[in-house]
Design a protein around this motif. Sequence first.
Motif, PDB file in Angstrom:
ATOM      1  N   PRO A   1      -1.215 -10.366   0.736  1.00 19.70           N
ATOM      2  CA  PRO A   1      -2.197  -9.304   0.474  1.00 19.70           C
ATOM      3  C   PRO A   1      -3.286  -9.774  -0.485  1.00 19.70           C
ATOM      4  CG  PRO A   1      -0.236  -8.936  -0.832  1.00 19.70           C
ATOM      5  CD  PRO A   1       0.066 -10.121   0.052  1.00 19.70           C
ATOM      6  N   SER A   2      -4.426  -9.079  -0.419  1.00 22.16           N
ATOM      7  CA  SER A   2      -5.527  -9.365  -1.351  1.00 22.16           C
ATOM      8  C   SER A   2      -5.471  -8.472  -2.573  1.00 22.16           C
ATOM      9  CB  SER A   2      -6.872  -9.180  -0.636  1.00 22.16           C
ATOM     10  OG  SER A   2      -7.045  -7.818  -0.237  1.00 22.16           O
ATOM     11  N   GLY A   3      -4.784  -7.309  -2.454  1.00 24.97           N
ATOM     12  CA  GLY A   3      -4.632  -6.427  -3.597  1.00 24.97           C
ATOM     13  C   GLY A   3      -5.369  -5.119  -3.486  1.00 24.97           C
ATOM     14  N   GLN A   4      -5.931  -4.795  -2.337  1.00 21.60           N
ATOM     15  CA  GLN A   4      -6.613  -3.514  -2.177  1.00 21.60           C
ATOM     16  C   GLN A   4      -5.584  -2.396  -2.068  1.00 21.60           C
ATOM     17  OE1 GLN A   4      -8.944  -3.155   1.364  1.00 21.60           O
ATOM     18  NE2 GLN A   4      -9.667  -1.088   0.891  1.00 21.60           N
ATOM     19  N   ILE A   5      -5.786  -1.336  -2.863  1.00 20.19           N
ATOM     20  CA  ILE A   5      -4.835  -0.234  -2.914  1.00 20.19           C
ATOM     21  C   ILE A   5      -5.517   1.045  -2.447  1.00 20.19           C
ATOM     22  CG2 ILE A   5      -3.643   1.314  -4.509  1.00 20.19           C
ATOM     23  CD1 ILE A   5      -1.965  -1.001  -3.885  1.00 20.19           C
ATOM     24  N   THR A   6      -4.836   1.754  -1.545  1.00 21.83           N
ATOM     25  CA  THR A   6      -5.332   3.039  -1.052  1.00 21.83           C
ATOM     26  C   THR A   6      -4.215   4.055  -1.120  1.00 21.83           C
ATOM     27  OG1 THR A   6      -6.839   1.896   0.470  1.00 21.83           O
ATOM     28  CG2 THR A   6      -6.423   4.234   0.876  1.00 21.83           C
ATOM     29  N   LEU A   7      -4.491   5.213  -1.710  1.00 23.41           N
ATOM     30  CA  LEU A   7      -3.557   6.328  -1.747  1.00 23.41           C
ATOM     31  C   LEU A   7      -4.184   7.492  -0.998  1.00 23.41           C
ATOM     32  CD1 LEU A   7      -2.481   4.540  -4.109  1.00 23.41           C
ATOM     33  CD2 LEU A   7      -1.799   6.651  -5.248  1.00 23.41           C
ATOM     34  N   GLN A   8      -3.425   8.010  -0.033  1.00 24.19           N
ATOM     35  CA  GLN A   8      -3.936   9.102   0.792  1.00 24.19           C
ATOM     36  C   GLN A   8      -2.993  10.300   0.708  1.00 24.19           C
ATOM     37  OE1 GLN A   8      -4.283   7.454   4.731  1.00 24.19           O
ATOM     38  NE2 GLN A   8      -6.051   6.177   4.223  1.00 24.19           N
ATOM     39  N   ASP A   9      -3.489  11.380   0.103  1.00 22.14           N
ATOM     40  CA  ASP A   9      -2.739  12.638   0.008  1.00 22.14           C
ATOM     41  C   ASP A   9      -1.337  12.417  -0.551  1.00 22.14           C
ATOM     42  OD1 ASP A   9      -4.937  13.881   1.234  1.00 22.14           O
ATOM     43  OD2 ASP A   9      -4.118  13.460   3.228  1.00 22.14           O
ATOM     44  N   VAL A  10      -1.259  11.715  -1.675  1.00 19.18           N
ATOM     45  CA  VAL A  10       0.033  11.339  -2.257  1.00 19.18           C
ATOM     46  C   VAL A  10       0.528  12.444  -3.184  1.00 19.18           C
ATOM     47  CG1 VAL A  10       1.183   9.757  -3.844  1.00 19.18           C
ATOM     48  CG2 VAL A  10      -0.300   8.867  -2.044  1.00 19.18           C
ATOM     49  N   PHE A  11       1.760  12.868  -2.944  1.00 13.40           N
ATOM     50  CA  PHE A  11       2.474  13.788  -3.823  1.00 13.40           C
ATOM     51  C   PHE A  11       3.749  13.080  -4.273  1.00 13.40           C
ATOM     52  CE2 PHE A  11      -0.237  16.571  -1.450  1.00 13.40           C
ATOM     53  CZ  PHE A  11      -0.501  17.663  -2.276  1.00 13.40           C
ATOM     54  N   ALA A  12       4.047  13.148  -5.560  1.00 12.80           N
ATOM     55  CA  ALA A  12       5.277  12.571  -6.105  1.00 12.80           C
ATOM     56  C   ALA A  12       6.072  13.676  -6.770  1.00 12.80           C
ATOM     57  CB  ALA A  12       4.966  11.465  -7.102  1.00 12.80           C
ATOM     58  N   THR A  13       7.320  13.818  -6.372  1.00 13.87           N
ATOM     59  CA  THR A  13       8.184  14.862  -6.905  1.00 13.87           C
ATOM     60  C   THR A  13       9.418  14.241  -7.534  1.00 13.87           C
ATOM     61  OG1 THR A  13       9.294  15.095  -4.766  1.00 13.87           O
ATOM     62  CG2 THR A  13       7.393  16.514  -5.177  1.00 13.87           C
TER      63      THR A  13
ATOM     64  N   ILE B   1      -8.970   1.685  -4.307  1.00 14.96           N
ATOM     65  CA  ILE B   1      -9.279   0.716  -5.356  1.00 14.96           C
ATOM     66  C   ILE B   1      -9.489  -0.648  -4.706  1.00 14.96           C
ATOM     67  CG2 ILE B   1      -8.518  -0.319  -7.515  1.00 14.96           C
ATOM     68  CD1 ILE B   1      -8.955   2.712  -7.621  1.00 14.96           C
ATOM     69  N   PRO B   2     -10.681  -1.227  -4.836  1.00 12.32           N
ATOM     70  CA  PRO B   2     -10.945  -2.522  -4.197  1.00 12.32           C
ATOM     71  C   PRO B   2     -10.160  -3.644  -4.863  1.00 12.32           C
ATOM     72  CG  PRO B   2     -12.783  -1.870  -5.587  1.00 12.32           C
ATOM     73  CD  PRO B   2     -11.859  -0.705  -5.550  1.00 12.32           C
ATOM     74  N   ALA B   3      -9.917  -4.682  -4.095  1.00 17.65           N
ATOM     75  CA  ALA B   3      -9.204  -5.846  -4.627  1.00 17.65           C
ATOM     76  C   ALA B   3     -10.061  -6.530  -5.686  1.00 17.65           C
ATOM     77  CB  ALA B   3      -8.882  -6.820  -3.502  1.00 17.65           C
ATOM     78  N   GLY B   4      -9.389  -7.088  -6.696  1.00 10.48           N
ATOM     79  CA  GLY B   4     -10.085  -7.827  -7.736  1.00 10.48           C
ATOM     80  C   GLY B   4     -10.662  -6.976  -8.833  1.00 10.48           C
TER      81      GLY B   4
ATOM     82  N   VAL C   1       4.706   4.601  -8.284  1.00  4.35           N
ATOM     83  CA  VAL C   1       4.248   4.826  -6.909  1.00  4.35           C
ATOM     84  C   VAL C   1       3.480   3.607  -6.404  1.00  4.35           C
ATOM     85  CG1 VAL C   1       2.681   6.196  -5.481  1.00  4.35           C
ATOM     86  CG2 VAL C   1       4.218   7.340  -7.077  1.00  4.35           C
ATOM     87  N   LEU C   2       2.631   3.040  -7.250  1.00 11.42           N
ATOM     88  CA  LEU C   2       1.865   1.857  -6.855  1.00 11.42           C
ATOM     89  C   LEU C   2       2.774   0.662  -6.581  1.00 11.42           C
ATOM     90  CD1 LEU C   2      -1.087   2.115  -9.416  1.00 11.42           C
ATOM     91  CD2 LEU C   2      -1.210   2.527  -6.950  1.00 11.42           C
ATOM     92  N   MET C   3       3.908   0.608  -7.271  1.00 11.73           N
ATOM     93  CA  MET C   3       4.865  -0.475  -7.058  1.00 11.73           C
ATOM     94  C   MET C   3       5.821  -0.185  -5.904  1.00 11.73           C
ATOM     95  SD  MET C   3       4.523  -3.111  -9.175  1.00 11.73           S
ATOM     96  CE  MET C   3       2.827  -2.992  -8.657  1.00 11.73           C
TER      97      MET C   3
ATOM     98  N   VAL D   1       0.856   5.279   0.788  1.00  9.03           N
ATOM     99  CA  VAL D   1       0.497   4.277  -0.222  1.00  9.03           C
ATOM    100  C   VAL D   1       0.283   2.975   0.541  1.00  9.03           C
ATOM    101  CG1 VAL D   1       1.175   3.099  -2.339  1.00  9.03           C
ATOM    102  CG2 VAL D   1       1.915   5.455  -1.947  1.00  9.03           C
ATOM    103  N   LEU D   2      -0.958   2.524   0.604  1.00 14.43           N
ATOM    104  CA  LEU D   2      -1.325   1.390   1.453  1.00 14.43           C
ATOM    105  C   LEU D   2      -1.733   0.198   0.599  1.00 14.43           C
ATOM    106  CD1 LEU D   2      -3.557   3.322   4.029  1.00 14.43           C
ATOM    107  CD2 LEU D   2      -1.104   2.874   4.172  1.00 14.43           C
ATOM    108  N   LEU D   3      -1.244  -0.952   0.978  1.00 10.83           N
ATOM    109  CA  LEU D   3      -1.643  -2.224   0.379  1.00 10.83           C
ATOM    110  C   LEU D   3      -2.350  -3.027   1.462  1.00 10.83           C
ATOM    111  CD1 LEU D   3      -1.593  -4.301  -1.935  1.00 10.83           C
ATOM    112  CD2 LEU D   3       0.662  -5.037  -1.113  1.00 10.83           C
ATOM    113  N   ASP D   4      -3.636  -3.249   1.258  1.00  7.66           N
ATOM    114  CA  ASP D   4      -4.467  -3.899   2.286  1.00  7.66           C
ATOM    115  C   ASP D   4      -4.401  -3.139   3.608  1.00  7.66           C
ATOM    116  OD1 ASP D   4      -4.983  -5.739   0.357  1.00  7.66           O
ATOM    117  OD2 ASP D   4      -4.267  -7.474   1.470  1.00  7.66           O
ATOM    118  N   GLY D   5      -4.348  -1.814   3.521  1.00  6.87           N
ATOM    119  CA  GLY D   5      -4.345  -0.973   4.709  1.00  6.87           C
ATOM    120  C   GLY D   5      -3.006  -0.830   5.388  1.00  6.87           C
TER     121      GLY D   5
END
Length: 585
Positions: free
Chosen positions: A328-340, A356-359, A378-380, A390-394
């Motif tokens: 992966p390059s490190g681009q992070i995308t969160l779409q409609d994320v709920f954490a309970t 969040i763009p990579a770099g 959540v990011l981890m 929760v998407l890493l590089d899509g």
Amino acid sequence: MKTPDFFNRSALTTTLWSFRREFLIVGIFSMVANVLMLTPTLYMLQVYDRVLASQSELTLLVVSLLTLLLFCIMAFAEWMRSRVLVSAGVRLDEQLSTQVFNASFEAHLSQAGTSPSRAFGDLIQIRQFLTGNGIFAFFDAPWTPIYMAVLFFLHPWLGVLGIIFACIQASLAWFGHRHTLAPAEAATKAGSDAGAFLQGKLRNAEVLESMGMVNNLKARWLQRHQTHLAKSADTQHLTNRITGWSKFVRYSQQSLSLGAGALLVINGELSPGGMIAANVLMTRALAPIDMMVGSWRQFIGMRFAFARLEQMLIDYPARDPDFKRVAPSGQITLQDVFATAPGREAPILKNINLNIPAGSVTAVLGPSGSGKSTLARVLMGIWPDVAGEVLLDGLPLSGWNRIELGPFLGYLPQDIELFEGTLADNIARFGEVDSKRVIEAAESAGLHDMILRFPKGYDTPIGEAGNLLSGGQRQRIGLARAIYGSPKLIVLDEPNANLDDAGEAALFKTIQQLKAKGRTVFLITHRPAALAVADRILLLRDGQVVANGPRDAVLAALKAPRPAPVQATHAPQPPQLPGGAAVPA
């Protein structure tokens, strides 16, 4: 041969089905052993009815030698079936141990209540049952009708008596299953709860001792322990009653069968040899049922262990080791994320949408309880209850093989946990120690000179150095571990909480180096000084995104004057960051 669908339920049932050849061999050896169990009966008939009548020593010698030969074959069959089962148990452990470890670790991480030690205890319990007397009883039980048929051949009344005792023993086994299942499960659960409570408190033994909390917590543990003892005692009392009745039936059978045989001898319907042989044969016919009653508790424990282990392997199946993804390059995308979280009505994170763009270096701000640490997990990909993407590089983060993804991730939690091993082992994540990369990570974290002051340097065991390390030094070791190998995505949760000015300067320098390498960094902090190294700011409040964007744009928005209320009675306050710190000019 096509595997039935039933055995495709989990890796456990599939693995057990793969041992069907071994179970078939055990069945064959059991057949040989059980057929030869008739040897004592036939020997007694020959001795009483033929040898004693003929007074022939040669006949006695031949019959005895033949009996010894058959006994040797029977012993060999018994030994071989035990050997096959032990070998199968070892191979079962070898085939499942790695997957059980991985699945139990994932279950424990997802707060499913399964610890690796308990999962391996379940595997050991299954293996021990498969190599113990309980499994032999199941292989020997089908031969009980054959022994009954031989009793009927000797005399019908002996066969009827054998069936009566068999039904009594079977009823005891059924009664034991019906009435000990729920109490045994309750006792096991109570014991697990008491052990988990105690183990969890021992991790904070210093706090308990320093503030005199030991007696208070001991009272709570004792309540759980006494509940476990009471439930265990009830189960044992019931099991002992069933075992006692089983012994009564067994001893009664031995005496009554002998008495019935004697009555038939008196009436001239049976020979003395047949009387002794029938007694031995009836005891042997009922032995598997009696063994089942004696091993019923072990069977119940194995059944629970099998159900737990099978469900865990279904919930957390093994990932395809041949499946590989592009780094992966490190681009992070969160779409409609709920954490309970369990026991909490409102979600911790609510409808989080980020790209969040990579770099880039993102500073995550927010008051205590706003969900910053939950966002880090959540990011981890280690928070158990997450809805949304929760998407890493899509690509979904949950679709990655964690072993493959691990080297591309770096994580520094608030609670630094160092593990048994050397300093170099901890920094290198307990993989193969690359000295150059270890020193590079230690230098970036400002650790190198401190480590060299230890007598063994990087080879210093944590057990020896643990008590000598300050909170800041532990945090630097955790930081060095997080950035080891220059991962693509790095999440630092309050990395400067225990650092002095020099340590904080070293941290900011490390973040700038990571930024220069194009790494994606999330910096969770309360200190405004950290904003100097950030490209972006993410502001959370009550689990929701309040502001997100380039640093200067977010700061400008926060500094923008707000319209004063018409009835204002005090001067407007300058804008502040969460936590009370003023927005830097």
